[in-house]
Scaffold this motif. Structure first.
Motif, PDB file in Angstrom:
ATOM      1  N   LYS A   1       0.832  -1.208   0.000  1.00  0.00           N
ATOM      2  CA  LYS A   1       0.000   0.000   0.000  1.00  0.00           C
ATOM      3  C   LYS A   1       0.864   1.255   0.000  1.00  0.00           C
ATOM      4  O   LYS A   1       0.668   2.163  -0.803  1.00  0.00           O
ATOM      5  CB  LYS A   1      -0.935  -0.008   1.210  1.00  0.00           C
ATOM      6  CG  LYS A   1      -1.880   1.179   1.265  1.00  0.00           C
ATOM      7  CD  LYS A   1      -2.861   1.018   2.419  1.00  0.00           C
ATOM      8  CE  LYS A   1      -3.888   2.113   2.415  1.00  0.00           C
ATOM      9  NZ  LYS A   1      -3.511   3.273   3.183  1.00  0.00           N
TER      10      LYS A   1
ATOM     11  N   CYS B   1       3.986   1.508  -0.820  1.00  0.00           N
ATOM     12  CA  CYS B   1       4.772   1.555  -2.060  1.00  0.00           C
ATOM     13  C   CYS B   1       3.938   2.135  -3.196  1.00  0.00           C
ATOM     14  O   CYS B   1       4.429   2.954  -3.977  1.00  0.00           O
ATOM     15  CB  CYS B   1       5.269   0.171  -2.436  1.00  0.00           C
ATOM     16  SG  CYS B   1       6.599  -0.441  -1.402  1.00  0.00           S
ATOM     17  N   SER B   2       2.692   1.728  -3.265  1.00  0.00           N
ATOM     18  CA  SER B   2       1.792   2.238  -4.297  1.00  0.00           C
ATOM     19  C   SER B   2       1.564   3.735  -4.128  1.00  0.00           C
ATOM     20  O   SER B   2       1.597   4.496  -5.093  1.00  0.00           O
ATOM     21  CB  SER B   2       0.465   1.482  -4.219  1.00  0.00           C
ATOM     22  OG  SER B   2      -0.453   2.025  -5.123  1.00  0.00           O
ATOM     23  N   GLU B   3       1.356   4.162  -2.906  1.00  0.00           N
ATOM     24  CA  GLU B   3       1.096   5.577  -2.626  1.00  0.00           C
ATOM     25  C   GLU B   3       2.304   6.460  -2.929  1.00  0.00           C
ATOM     26  O   GLU B   3       2.158   7.622  -3.294  1.00  0.00           O
ATOM     27  CB  GLU B   3       0.704   5.760  -1.159  1.00  0.00           C
ATOM     28  CG  GLU B   3      -0.646   5.172  -0.817  1.00  0.00           C
ATOM     29  CD  GLU B   3      -0.904   5.109   0.680  1.00  0.00           C
ATOM     30  OE1 GLU B   3       0.010   5.412   1.483  1.00  0.00           O
ATOM     31  OE2 GLU B   3      -2.036   4.740   1.046  1.00  0.00           O
TER      32      GLU B   3
ATOM     33  N   ASN C   1       4.930   5.580  -5.071  1.00  0.00           N
ATOM     34  CA  ASN C   1       5.577   5.202  -6.332  1.00  0.00           C
ATOM     35  C   ASN C   1       6.940   4.535  -6.128  1.00  0.00           C
ATOM     36  O   ASN C   1       7.895   4.828  -6.839  1.00  0.00           O
ATOM     37  CB  ASN C   1       5.718   6.418  -7.254  1.00  0.00           C
ATOM     38  CG  ASN C   1       4.380   6.953  -7.674  1.00  0.00           C
ATOM     39  OD1 ASN C   1       3.460   6.193  -7.942  1.00  0.00           O
ATOM     40  ND2 ASN C   1       4.244   8.263  -7.704  1.00  0.00           N
TER      41      ASN C   1
END
Length: 83
Positions: free
Chosen positions: A47, A49-51, A53
């Motif tokens: 999560k 990492c996604s937020e 980048n």
């Protein structure tokens, strides 16, 4: 082979807790997640990492990831960090 950069990294985290902390601090450059790790362990890392980048590399097994990190036990997550 996806492990090469991790093997050659001068600074890295080993383990889900340390990897999550590195992501929260903004020091993680690339994160490695074992495909056979429990979802409840890896979900918070994925999560953040996604937020932020942060690139995520999925690897085959916790056992292999631990071996690449130089430890005798399995490892759910690891990261290359700034430094």
């Amino acid at each position: 082979m996806p492990y090469e950069r991790l093997k050659l990294a001068h600074k890295k985290t080993v383990g889900a807790k340390q990897t999550l902390k590195a992501c929260q601090r903004g020091s993680a450059l690339e994160v490695y997640i074992a495909s056979d790790a429990e979802t409840y362990v890896t979900a918070p890392i994925l999560k953040i990492c996604s937020e932020n980048n942060i690139p995520v590399v999925k690897v085959d097994s916790m056992r292999e990831l631990g071996k690449v990190c130089g430890i005798e036990v399995s490892c759910a997550a690891a990261a290359i960090i700034k430094g």
